[in-house]
Design an enzyme around this catalytic site. Structure first.
Site, PDB file in Angstrom:
ATOM      1  N   HIS A  24       4.369  -8.595  -4.351  1.00  0.00           N
ATOM      2  CA  HIS A  24       2.872  -8.738  -3.957  1.00  0.00           C
ATOM      3  C   HIS A  24       2.400 -10.268  -4.233  1.00  0.00           C
ATOM      4  O   HIS A  24       1.762 -10.494  -5.311  1.00  0.00           O
ATOM      5  CB  HIS A  24       2.103  -7.853  -4.399  1.00  0.00           C
ATOM      6  CG  HIS A  24       2.341  -6.414  -3.999  1.00  0.00           C
ATOM      7  ND1 HIS A  24       1.360  -5.600  -3.345  1.00  0.00           N
ATOM      8  CD2 HIS A  24       3.085  -5.494  -4.762  1.00  0.00           C
ATOM      9  CE1 HIS A  24       1.730  -4.529  -3.002  1.00  0.00           C
ATOM     10  NE2 HIS A  24       2.676  -4.346  -3.903  1.00  0.00           N
ATOM     11  N   ILE A  52       5.308  -3.338  -7.552  1.00  0.00           N
ATOM     12  CA  ILE A  52       4.641  -2.062  -7.886  1.00  0.00           C
ATOM     13  C   ILE A  52       5.294  -0.977  -6.935  1.00  0.00           C
ATOM     14  O   ILE A  52       5.012  -1.105  -5.756  1.00  0.00           O
ATOM     15  CB  ILE A  52       2.982  -2.361  -7.523  1.00  0.00           C
ATOM     16  CG1 ILE A  52       2.466  -3.277  -8.159  1.00  0.00           C
ATOM     17  CG2 ILE A  52       2.356  -0.689  -7.697  1.00  0.00           C
ATOM     18  CD1 ILE A  52       0.877  -3.435  -7.729  1.00  0.00           C
ATOM     19  N   ARG A  53       5.914  -0.153  -7.464  1.00  0.00           N
ATOM     20  CA  ARG A  53       6.876   0.816  -6.983  1.00  0.00           C
ATOM     21  C   ARG A  53       7.443   0.152  -5.940  1.00  0.00           C
ATOM     22  O   ARG A  53       7.617   0.789  -4.671  1.00  0.00           O
ATOM     23  CB  ARG A  53       5.964   2.062  -6.340  1.00  0.00           C
ATOM     24  CG  ARG A  53       5.160   2.597  -7.542  1.00  0.00           C
ATOM     25  CD  ARG A  53       4.281   3.815  -6.915  1.00  0.00           C
ATOM     26  NE  ARG A  53       4.919   4.734  -6.012  1.00  0.00           N
ATOM     27  CZ  ARG A  53       4.283   5.242  -5.148  1.00  0.00           C
ATOM     28  NH1 ARG A  53       3.147   5.272  -4.577  1.00  0.00           N
ATOM     29  NH2 ARG A  53       4.991   6.358  -4.387  1.00  0.00           N
ATOM     30  N   ARG A  77      13.303   2.823  -0.795  1.00  0.00           N
ATOM     31  CA  ARG A  77      11.759   2.946  -1.260  1.00  0.00           C
ATOM     32  C   ARG A  77      11.799   2.847  -2.703  1.00  0.00           C
ATOM     33  O   ARG A  77      12.658   3.764  -3.152  1.00  0.00           O
ATOM     34  CB  ARG A  77      11.243   3.942  -0.316  1.00  0.00           C
ATOM     35  CG  ARG A  77      11.101   3.594   1.113  1.00  0.00           C
ATOM     36  CD  ARG A  77      10.418   4.913   1.784  1.00  0.00           C
ATOM     37  NE  ARG A  77       8.763   4.996   1.553  1.00  0.00           N
ATOM     38  CZ  ARG A  77       8.058   6.142   1.562  1.00  0.00           C
ATOM     39  NH1 ARG A  77       8.593   7.384   1.912  1.00  0.00           N
ATOM     40  NH2 ARG A  77       6.695   5.780   1.524  1.00  0.00           N
ATOM     41  N   CYS A  96       6.052  -5.279   0.483  1.00  0.00           N
ATOM     42  CA  CYS A  96       6.228  -4.244  -0.184  1.00  0.00           C
ATOM     43  C   CYS A  96       6.261  -3.152   0.881  1.00  0.00           C
ATOM     44  O   CYS A  96       7.132  -3.001   1.489  1.00  0.00           O
ATOM     45  CB  CYS A  96       4.732  -3.936  -1.317  1.00  0.00           C
ATOM     46  SG  CYS A  96       5.422  -2.743  -2.503  1.00  0.00           S
ATOM     47  N   GLY A 102       0.927  -1.216  -0.093  1.00  0.00           N
ATOM     48  CA  GLY A 102       0.013   0.107   0.085  1.00  0.00           C
ATOM     49  C   GLY A 102       0.881   1.163   0.066  1.00  0.00           C
ATOM     50  O   GLY A 102       1.794   1.422  -1.036  1.00  0.00           O
ATOM     51  N   GLU A 103       0.800   2.102   1.102  1.00  0.00           N
ATOM     52  CA  GLU A 103       1.574   3.258   0.983  1.00  0.00           C
ATOM     53  C   GLU A 103       2.330   3.274   2.404  1.00  0.00           C
ATOM     54  O   GLU A 103       1.331   3.687   3.417  1.00  0.00           O
ATOM     55  CB  GLU A 103       0.832   4.577   0.717  1.00  0.00           C
ATOM     56  CG  GLU A 103       1.440   5.772   0.887  1.00  0.00           C
ATOM     57  CD  GLU A 103       2.795   5.782   0.375  1.00  0.00           C
ATOM     58  OE1 GLU A 103       3.781   5.998   1.218  1.00  0.00           O
ATOM     59  OE2 GLU A 103       3.041   5.634  -0.710  1.00  0.00           O
ATOM     60  N   SER A 104       3.483   3.268   2.614  1.00  0.00           N
ATOM     61  CA  SER A 104       3.912   2.964   4.073  1.00  0.00           C
ATOM     62  C   SER A 104       3.863   4.353   4.636  1.00  0.00           C
ATOM     63  O   SER A 104       3.648   4.164   6.022  1.00  0.00           O
ATOM     64  CB  SER A 104       5.436   2.533   3.901  1.00  0.00           C
ATOM     65  OG  SER A 104       6.077   3.432   2.878  1.00  0.00           O
ATOM     66  N   GLU A 152      -0.018 -11.727  -2.900  1.00  0.00           N
ATOM     67  CA  GLU A 152      -1.665 -11.658  -2.989  1.00  0.00           C
ATOM     68  C   GLU A 152      -1.978 -11.158  -4.192  1.00  0.00           C
ATOM     69  O   GLU A 152      -3.156 -11.530  -4.335  1.00  0.00           O
ATOM     70  CB  GLU A 152      -1.937 -10.922  -1.797  1.00  0.00           C
ATOM     71  CG  GLU A 152      -1.904  -9.184  -2.020  1.00  0.00           C
ATOM     72  CD  GLU A 152      -0.531  -8.670  -2.033  1.00  0.00           C
ATOM     73  OE1 GLU A 152      -0.362  -7.306  -2.092  1.00  0.00           O
ATOM     74  OE2 GLU A 152       0.385  -9.312  -1.648  1.00  0.00           O
TER      75      GLU A 152
END
EC number: 4.3.3.6
Length: 222
Positions: A197, A151-152, A120, A91, A58-60, A199
């Protein structure tokens, strides 16, 4: 006695993790030595019910801010540092559990757990994200064609404690700074980190099944 796997649900791709664990439980229940359940975790009361915790992508930065502003950070910190518990960060989750960040470190108050330095967004922007077929058969039997989605994604730039941290997988090549692309590692036998990821591998539960067998169940049986 039921072994409970929690998925941190403050932000990010937590539903996909829940579905993969549910699929593991349904398809492999006859092969697991303990009864398993999975639940989302949003507060300390839910966390207290868990034996293992998956921290999703997600977004850390957002994850860190939400945990601090809701007063949840200290409970998360205590949980992941408890050697009787299991933690897996994917991630953004890998960023969140790491001890050091090599860039943008002021944006995230990490859980200071995994003894590595993480970079990151090592793969660039979201448009540069990709799925790579990876051979994980060195640590997951017969898993030589896993679709790993980045993803990023972050990478582990440096292992700070080689005695306790084992690198599980590196991608071919190096980043722009000449660093190796370490994308999976474990610390002792209760902490797992992946920059990709698992998942998002549709209908492929091999990575989650391995996590359950090698981390959750083995740690619980000690």
């Amino acid at each position: 006695m039921t072994v409970v796997i929690g998925v941190l649900a403050l932000q990010g791709a937590f539903i996909e993790h829940v579905r993969h664990v549910e699929k593991c439980i349904v398809e492999n229940r006859d092969f697991y030595e303990k009864k398993l359940s999975v639940m989302t975790v949003k507060d300390k009361n839910q966390l207290a019910q868990c034996d293992a915790l998956i921290i999703p992508g997600g977004e850390s930065t957002a994850m860190s801010l939400i945990a601090e502003r809701t007063g949840f950070y200290d409970d998360l910190y205590a949980f992941v540092h408890n050697p009787s518990k299991v933690t897996w960060g994917t991630c953004a989750g890998m960023i969140y559990i790491s001890q050091q960040l090599s860039n943008e470190e002021k944006l995230v108050k990490t859980l200071n757990l995994l003894k590595v330095k993480v970079k990151r967004n090592a793969f660039g922007r979201q448009a540069q994200s990709s799925t790579r077929i990876c051979d994980f058969s060195n640590f997951i039997p017969h898993c030589n064609d896993f679709p790993a989605t980045f993803i990023r994604a972050p990478v582990i730039e440096e292992v700070l404690d080689p005695e306790h941290v084992q690198v599980l997988y590196k991608l071919d090549g190096k980043d722009n700074g000449g660093q190796e692309l370490i994308v999976a590692a474990k610390q002792k036998n209760n902490i797992l980190a992946t920059s990709f990821h698992p998942e998002l591998a549709e209908n492929d539960i091999r990575f989650h099944d391995w996590f359950i067998r090698e981390f959750v169940l083995k740690n619980y049986s000690k």
